[in-house]
Motif scaffolding. Sequence first.
Motif: not given
Lengths: 301, 301
Positions: A148, A227, A230-231, A234, B181-182, B184-185, B187-188
């Motif tokens: 990221x 990052x 992936x955004x 997705x 991108x996810x 879960x805390x 992430x990113x």
Amino acid sequence: MTTPRVALDAMGGDDAPAATVAGAVQAAREHGVAVTLVGRRDELQQHLAAAGAEDVIEIVDAPDVVEMDEDPVAALRAKPRASVRVACQLVADGAAGAVVSAGSTGATLTAALLGLGRLPGIRRPVVAAVLPVSDRRDVVLLDAGGTSDVYPDVFGGYALMGAAYAEVLGATSPTVGLLNIGVEPGKGNALAKSAFALLDQTAGFAGNVEPGDVLCGAVDVVVTDGFTGNIFLKTVEALATLEQREANASALVLGVGGAVLVAHGSAAAPDVARALRRAAQVGRAGLASMVARRLAEKEAT
Amino acid sequence: MTTPRVALDAMGGDDAPAATVAGAVQAAREHGVAVTLVGRRDELQQHLAAAGAEDVIEIVDAPDVVEMDEDPVAALRAKPRASVRVACQLVADGAAGAVVSAGSTGATLTAALLGLGRLPGIRRPVVAAVLPVSDRRDVVLLDAGGTSDVYPDVFGGYALMGAAYAEVLGATSPTVGLLNIGVEPGKGNALAKSAFALLDQTAGFAGNVEPGDVLCGAVDVVVTDGFTGNIFLKTVEALATLEQREANASALVLGVGGAVLVAHGSAAAPDVARALRRAAQVGRAGLASMVARRLAEKEAT
């Protein structure tokens, strides 16, 4: 090259190991893919037995798992017998020809680096997804979700690796665009501006591209940070799914010394089966080594 | 509240002023929107004459233009009579009730700040787009493309402004997600991680959301930086356009003391006409003041 055995990180993914074992059984039975499940032997054996598939699929024991919310580097240091790491090791040892993981992408990248090493001249391996954008051609998107936070100096390597992959996929003299919010030079955030300045010297660089340009196939390769990539990926996949078109199942790790594919964390059994088939194809075609060879040629010039 | 006059930055956009004048004529003739064209009088008069619409539409002269590749702040300092700045001034002076610009978003934000001021408690105004995601509800996306590089401390204000806007649009107790991108805390990228930590204290914060969650309407408001938000928005719009569904025509600037809408740089005449109608609706509903009022209530609590 014969079709290689695929090592599956059976503990990776939201519904693992139920979805991974079911996907492995499907890939083995319906498509003849040779699969090695890597993970907690007892648990995997139970799932295999329930599917009556103990004879079809091998298991290699790996007692540890990297959880989605763990720091990949720290987790893999602390867990040398984590499933994703053991799976990559099987390729390093020649016991398998490709790896698939639906676990943490960061952990998969790190395990691939540790187990397979990085290609000469590559600072940072990267996740490359192929977007089917039109009848005309595929677009290689990288980084599709590997790292990221990066410095702009990774973009030259991303462009080289992406172009090499695009050539292997059939493009001649691939063009490379930088994913951005406008086409004019000077557009974007600080990272994109710096990346533009660095890429501007690169052969094949076609400048900034907006999402719409990418989806129209304006370039062969689109580079961005993991990052943003992936955004973007997705979003494309979510809209494909909403329309019940088939979303992209897996992406290839470029820059490491072997064939490693990452599948979605949310991969269900059919997605896992598709990723395993794709891994077998990638391994059979020698895709990773072809990219490495192209890359070496490019670096040499 | 009566339908207000809309000041159109007639020089902004890729096909300006041809597309802006044609859009203004369409909005005026077909929908009775009162439009003031702001830009180079001679040029605009020629286009209006060619359309036989001199009597329908007013012109306010503004000899300067901010180009897409100019730094917004520097350009607006150097060009006090730039069309976008004069258009915002018309709202400040009460001669118009809303502004539309298809020019540089950064220049529009800056001109809105200079001409209309910022709302109390707001560090940075923001561009808010409304994504129609399902039958159930609209999702407010911000920042949809205003400011690419931000510190995490803007996110609290984005969440407040977005929630206020969502309430005006009909949501009760709006939920706010952080585009990531996810889920879960942890992430990113670094910015998303810091933003999560700050938002975690905020009422209504629902955690990280992935693009697919947003497009399924999992939250009422989604916050992100302007670079990521614009990539996300442009991807959704590009796919809508490829499928010949109608893309989002314009986005509202939140945090300034007036109604300012940004349309796409690529806006054609029908897009400009739609943006003008929407501006008239936003002005008539007093949307900007309603958001400001909600925001003041939230800040007070």
